[in-house]
Design a protein around this motif. Structure first.
Motif: not given
Length: 350
Positions: A243-255
């Motif tokens: 977020s501090e680097a500038g990303a506007q969104n995120f997603g994630y997955t479980l292995v």
């Protein structure tokens, strides 16, 4: 961290039996630690794949390479190498197929009568900016075609090499034609070198986010996969950093470890982390109904089950509210696509 007999620079520690082979045999393990990467040119008839799974958000994907040098033992794409007669183990990382005619195929696809533009995911299978891209520049040529035809594309990669093509990404972003997703499962550099040995460092990935954001190129981050007992304590730290680097969104997955991914991962975790291997495997089983893999639609397989899965989901909910509240990710535009190359965009090529 405790490592035992691990082949450096590789996720797979051995080849595994190809499930499509007519005859079953024990794969050769000799000299796998010194095997060099080989590249084979292949000649597909099309570069764009229609995504038929109802649970996935994209309509099309394209992959300039088959196989991937990055060396992630958990990579879901490993079993696809078996269709080519190779192993999902070391072969997947060291026998890479390249599609040098990809840009010509993409231009042909755009000119198809009746084609209605929709964002294309690059890559949906193996990484379009893996080390081979420095040599072959297939991804760069595909981006140029997308720019020429004003066609939207989502780029997904683990490699900061994406910054090489900032000169193409910038004008594409100005027309709302591109977004970049960086995969960052960990910002612990020691763990990163073991989990994904030939990807960009965590620091370089964060720098790539900053540079892309500074150039107004939309950046998403995939915090994936979350492996309980390895990186499951990092989500809040990762979300804060991106977020501090500038990303506007995120997603994630479980292995999840389907098909031939399972033996590759099991051998890797036993070699790389013998002190906690069984704990990690048992934690994964606790999220997957007692198994290591799970073949369900996205919502079900993403949810998992049990206390560990619930804890991970709740952590990401907290992180989204704390670090991404109010941030919006733009939707790419298809308005400029006409099926005809914009020659003006080529004026300065020479």
């Amino acid at each position: 961290m405790e490592h035992r007999d691990i082949i450096k620079g590789q996720g797979a520690q051995r080849n595994v039996v190809n499930r499509f082979d007519r005859y079953t045999f024990d794969p050769e393990d000799e000299d796998l630690d010194v095997m060099k990467t080989s590249f084979t040119e292949v000649f597909p008839k099309t570069i764009v794949n229609q995504v038929k799974s109802e649970d996935l958000p994209m309509e099309y994907s394209m992959n300039p390479y088959q196989g991937c040098e990055h060396g992630c033992s958990y990579c879901f794409a490993r079993p696809t190498h078996e269709y080519w007669g190779y192993s999902a183990g070391v072969d997947f990382e060291r026998k890479v197929m390249v599609k040098k005619n990809a840009s010509e195929l993409l231009e042909k696809f755009f000119k198809k009568r009746g084609y209605q533009a929709a964002p294309i995911l690059m890559s949906g299978n193996t990484d379009c900016y893996q080390p081979a891209e420095r040599q072959f520049e297939i991804t760069r040529k595909l981006l140029q075609v997308c720019l020429d035809y004003r066609h939207p594309v989502h780029v997904l990669t683990k490699n900061a090499l994406v910054l090489r093509d900032i000169d193409l990404l910038r004008p594409m972003a100005e027309q709302n034609l591109v977004s970049v997703s960086l995969s960052i499962p960990t910002i612990n550099e020691e763990l990163r070198r073991t989990m994904e040995p030939r990807t960009s460092s965590a620091a370089n990935k964060l720098k790539a986010i900053s540079v892309l954001a500074e150039n107004n190129i939309p950046v998403n981050v995939m915090v994936a996969p979350i492996i309980p007992g390895l990186n499951s304590d990092e989500p809040l730290s990762i979300l804060k950093a991106i977020s501090e680097a500038g990303a506007q969104n995120f997603g994630y997955t479980l292995v999840r470890l389907n098909d031939s991914v399972e033996p590759v991962f099991v051998k890797w975790i036993e070699s790389a982390f013998p002190d906690r291997a069984q704990k990690v495997l048992n934690l994964i089983r606790s999220m997957r109904g007692g198994k290591l893999g799970e073949k369900k639609y996205f919502d079900d397989r993403q949810k998992g089950e049990g206390n560990i899965a619930d804890m991970i989901h709740n952590t990401f909910k907290i992180g989204r509210k704390k670090f991404f509240d109010g941030k919006e990710f733009p939707k790419l535009s298809t308005a400029g696509f006409t099926g005809t190359k914009d020659q003006q965009l080529r004026l300065f090529d020479w």
